[in-house]
Design an enzyme around this catalytic site. Structure first.
Site, PDB file in Angstrom:
ATOM      1  N   GLY A 207       0.814  -1.207   0.000  1.00 33.08           N
ATOM      2  CA  GLY A 207       0.000   0.000   0.000  1.00 33.08           C
ATOM      3  C   GLY A 207       0.848   1.258   0.000  1.00 33.08           C
ATOM      4  N   PRO A 209       2.305   4.916   1.124  1.00 32.95           N
ATOM      5  CA  PRO A 209       2.750   5.375   2.439  1.00 32.95           C
ATOM      6  C   PRO A 209       1.625   6.039   3.233  1.00 32.95           C
ATOM      7  CG  PRO A 209       4.250   6.136   0.727  1.00 32.95           C
ATOM      8  CD  PRO A 209       3.113   5.467   0.029  1.00 32.95           C
ATOM      9  N   GLY A 210       1.691   5.879   4.527  1.00 28.74           N
ATOM     10  CA  GLY A 210       0.757   6.582   5.401  1.00 28.74           C
ATOM     11  C   GLY A 210      -0.579   5.896   5.597  1.00 28.74           C
ATOM     12  N   GLU A 431     -15.675   2.054 -13.803  1.00 31.45           N
ATOM     13  CA  GLU A 431     -15.652   0.865 -12.945  1.00 31.45           C
ATOM     14  C   GLU A 431     -17.014   0.178 -12.906  1.00 31.45           C
ATOM     15  OE1 GLU A 431     -12.867  -0.341 -12.020  1.00 31.45           O
ATOM     16  OE2 GLU A 431     -11.744   1.446 -12.588  1.00 31.45           O
ATOM     17  N   ASP A 507      -6.916  -2.093 -19.735  1.00 30.99           N
ATOM     18  CA  ASP A 507      -8.047  -2.960 -20.077  1.00 30.99           C
ATOM     19  C   ASP A 507      -7.867  -3.512 -21.482  1.00 30.99           C
ATOM     20  OD1 ASP A 507      -9.192  -2.269 -17.692  1.00 30.99           O
ATOM     21  OD2 ASP A 507     -10.474  -0.713 -18.555  1.00 30.99           O
TER      22      ASP A 507
HETATM   23  P1  ADP Z   1       2.778   3.264   6.495  1.00 26.96           P
HETATM   24  O1  ADP Z   1       3.618   2.318   7.274  1.00 26.96           O
HETATM   25  O2  ADP Z   1       1.768   2.571   5.622  1.00 26.96           O
HETATM   26  O3  ADP Z   1       3.509   4.317   5.744  1.00 26.96           O
HETATM   27  P2  ADP Z   1       2.037   4.210   9.092  1.00 26.96           P
HETATM   28  O4  ADP Z   1       1.605   2.981   9.766  1.00 26.96           O
HETATM   29  O5  ADP Z   1       3.404   4.703   9.386  1.00 26.96           O
HETATM   30  O6  ADP Z   1       1.875   4.076   7.511  1.00 26.96           O
HETATM   31  O7  ADP Z   1       0.952   5.355   9.370  1.00 26.96           O
HETATM   32  C1  ADP Z   1       1.301   6.618   9.839  1.00 26.96           C
HETATM   33  C2  ADP Z   1       0.334   7.080  10.886  1.00 26.96           C
HETATM   34  O8  ADP Z   1      -0.927   7.353  10.307  1.00 26.96           O
HETATM   35  C3  ADP Z   1       0.071   6.043  11.947  1.00 26.96           C
HETATM   36  O9  ADP Z   1       1.000   6.109  12.960  1.00 26.96           O
HETATM   37  C4  ADP Z   1      -1.317   6.413  12.427  1.00 26.96           C
HETATM   38  O10 ADP Z   1      -1.257   7.422  13.390  1.00 26.96           O
HETATM   39  C5  ADP Z   1      -1.962   6.989  11.194  1.00 26.96           C
HETATM   40  N1  ADP Z   1      -2.817   5.968  10.545  1.00 26.96           N
HETATM   41  C6  ADP Z   1      -2.634   5.420   9.336  1.00 26.96           C
HETATM   42  N2  ADP Z   1      -3.608   4.517   9.068  1.00 26.96           N
HETATM   43  C7  ADP Z   1      -4.408   4.484  10.135  1.00 26.96           C
HETATM   44  C8  ADP Z   1      -5.588   3.740  10.488  1.00 26.96           C
HETATM   45  N3  ADP Z   1      -6.128   2.841   9.643  1.00 26.96           N
HETATM   46  N4  ADP Z   1      -6.146   3.962  11.682  1.00 26.96           N
HETATM   47  C9  ADP Z   1      -5.617   4.856  12.542  1.00 26.96           C
HETATM   48  N5  ADP Z   1      -4.519   5.575  12.278  1.00 26.96           N
HETATM   49  C10 ADP Z   1      -3.908   5.413  11.094  1.00 26.96           C
HETATM   50 ZN    ZN Z   2     -10.774  -0.369 -16.517  1.00 25.55          ZN
END
Ligand code: ADP
Ligand code: ZN
Length: 607
Positions: A207, A209-210, A431, A507
């Protein structure tokens, strides 16, 4: 994806320390070089010679420091001499037009100081290099050594310090569901070992980032109350060949010692890129590191102890295939951008600790933030709280949220936000077109799983269908249905907006692929039961090539026509599906059946 420096010491391991050492070394060398050049040009004169030079009008100026004299000649040369304690020649100097400067004695010392300090730092730099090189060779097992290059640089969290559990992760229901098995295995390894079950050893979280990959991995450790080792793929890689591999070895040794435990490797693509295109040392090192990782993962089988490796990436396509083989990272869990409902839940989780004004409606904020990652949503709450604090407000208001959202959107390019309303609408119809074709050809198509307009990777939206079972043979109708489903996206765009976009490229690639194999490999066309292997050993004439192309064209044309017909007949369903999708962003099979009033397929009745 947070990285912290564990040590603030000057001799910090890794790229930073190395850079410092190299820069220092170079600076010292340059300084020394200058010094040698400078001193090399200075002539040493006796006192008598000096007097002669003065009386011959050759001396331009001198600097007197105690008994020591540095001087310049009129021809540009430099010299050095020592004068007697009580020289009587000041008047003579004046007569011959010599410019005299008398300096403080401490000035002389400073040069000596500089040389000494330079030498000291050169010594340190050399020492540092030797230590590093030796550690690299030894595989770095060296105890409490501040130069421990080969030691794993993973951060270790003991269960007592892990606060995250599945409740801390909002939304992401599918990912959590898939990870539950892992938790169960870590909690009760005996239950599985008793019957000789081979548990998964590696999970790949995929997935952008974030979106909570790190959070999910840590939550698994929290749920299973086991130690958590966290490291980033790029932390393994150093300039010295062998360091990465020894870090991997060290990390797994530590994890085994604390089994059951979890190793989390963020950005696995830094080490896990497919091998074989090596140019020079850098990728050699990476290959060794990757090989060591593969060896360690295979070693679990015999090594006992339950260690689960969870890795994260947003580029699964570049990973070495060897990593994805059974027994390694054979489970893939997608961690997508949160959809509407998940966004609201994530906002709720992070709003727990702040004071919201009663008119703030998190559902509304969720609706206004498509394409925001979990981290962005956490950020929006924080920014809004900062806004409110600055203005000395008692509570966070809607206006604070609006400002925070604008700021975050400016700061980063968010995919759905850069899509205009019209573009989102187009994606929704595209979609829905795929999905509707699948639904209207129930005997031959794979059952639908879900559709979404939340972007993933480079795709704007996705329609997932799940193959009913491992199919070894496919009928002509099934292949045709696949083609039609692929063409459904473009057909819907054309039908509704009467315009075509580039969004259907992949597609078409898959539709054309299928049509071509029908003609060339499966004998499913008027060409009859013949195999035309393209680019292989089966040669065929130009004329045959033209017939193949014509056949492929015919199949695609017919499928396109039937697809369009199907959508025209079901235009009302298409509209309903697209508008609902636009509103909810993601729809699962069950919701779609209910919405369209279609009987659920057998395989979905128990879901
Ligand atoms: P990744 O590893 O995918 O880059 P992180 O796990 O580091 O993302 O996410 C960064 C921050 O964003 C987490 O520490 C959290 O605070 C917040 N966050 C991301 N997704 C969620 C979620 N599904 N529920 C709650 N907080 C989330
Ligand atoms: Zn398509």
């Amino acid at each position: 994806m947070k990285r912290k420096n564990q040590k603030n010491s000057f001799f910090q391991d890794g790229p930073k320390g190395l850079v410092v050492a190299v820069v220092l070394f170079v600076v010292c060398m340059i300084a020394l070089q200058k010094l040698v050049e400078f001193t090399g040009e200075i002539k040493s004169l006796s006192y008598t010679e000096f007097q002669k030079q003065v009386t011959s009008d050759l001396v331009k100026s001198i600097v007197v420091t105690g008994q020591d004299v540095q001087g310049s000649l009129r021809d540009g040369g430099h010299f050095h001499t020592v004068i007697p304690q009580n020289a009587q020649d000041w008047s003579m100097l004046n007569e011959h037009g010599v410019n005299v400067t008398v300096a403080d004695t401490t000035g002389q010392m400073s040069l000596l100081y500089i040389v000494m300090i330079a030498l000291f730092f050169i010594g340190l730099a050399v020492l540092y290099f030797f230590r590093q090189a030796r550690n690299a060779q030894n595989g770095g097992g060296g105890g409490a050594n501040i130069f421990n290059m080969g030691k794993s640089r993973a951060k270790m969290f003991m269960p007592s310090s892990i606060k995250e559990n599945f409740d801390s992760v909002a939304g992401a229901a599918e990912a959590k569901e898939e990870l539950k098995d892992i938790v169960d295995f870590l909690k009760n390894p005996e239950k599985y070992r008793r019957l000789g079950a081979q548990m998964t050893r590696g999970v790949l979280l995929v997935g952008e980032p974030g979106n909570g990959k790190t959070l999910l991995a840590k939550a698994v450790a929290g749920e299973a109350t086991c130690p958590f080792f966290s490291i980033s793929g790029s932390d393994f890689i150093e300039v010295f060949v062998g360091v990465g591999a020894s870090r991997v070895r060290d990390l797994f040794a530590q994890a085994r010692k604390h089994a059951p435990s979890i190793i989390f490797i963020d950005e696995i693509d830094a080490v896990g890129r497919h091998r074989g295109n090596s140019h020079g040392g850098g990728s050699d090192e990476r290959e060794q590191t990757l090989n060591q990782l593969l060896t360690e993962m295979d070693g679990f089988q015999t090594g006992g102890g339950s260690v689960i490796v969870i890795a994260a990436t947003n580029r699964p396509d570049v990973l070495d295939k060897a990593l994805l083989r059974p027994g390694r990272f054979d489970r893939r869990v997608v961690v997508p951008y949160p959809d509407l409902k998940s966004r609201e839940e994530i906002l709720k989780v992070h709003a727990r600790d702040v004071k919201l004004s009663p008119e703030v409606d998190l559902a509304k904020i969720a609706r206004g933030t498509p394409g925001f990652s979990g981290a962005d949503l956490k950020n929006i709450i924080n920014e809004a709280a900062i806004n409110a604090s600055k203005a000395n407000q008692e509570m966070i208001t809607v206006k604070d949220f609006e400002e925070a959202r604008d700021r975050i959107m400016l700061g980063k390019e968010i995919k759905t936000m850069t899509q205009s309303k019209q573009e989102l609408e187009l994606t929704a119809y595209h979609e829905s077109g795929h999905a509707l074709v699948a639904l209207m050809l129930p005997e031959h198509s794979d059952p639908l799983h879900k559709i979404t307009i939340i972007p993933r990777g480079r795709a704007l939206g996705v329609t997932h269908s799940l193959p009913e079972r491992e199919k070894y043979t496919q009928t002509r109708e099934e292949l045709l249905a696949k083609i039609k489903m692929s063409l459904g996206g473009r057909a819907a765009e054309q039908l509704v907006f009467n315009k075509v976009t580039t969004g259907a490229y992949s597609d078409f690639v898959s539709a054309t692929d299928i049509a071509r194999t029908m003609v060339c490999s499966y004998g499913m066309s008027t060409m009859g039961p013949v195999i035309y292997n393209q680019g292989g050993s089966f040669e065929y004439s130009q004329k045959t090539a033209e017939r193949i192309d014509a056949e492929v064209q015919r199949i695609l044309d017919e499928c396109a026509q039937e697809t369009m017909q199907l959508l025209i007949e079901n235009r009302d369903k298409l509209n309903l599906l697209a508008t609902t999708l636009l509103e909810k962003e993601t729809l699962f099979a069950g919701e779609i059946y209910e919405l369209l009033g279609i009987a659920a397929r057998e395989e979905h009745k128990f879901a």
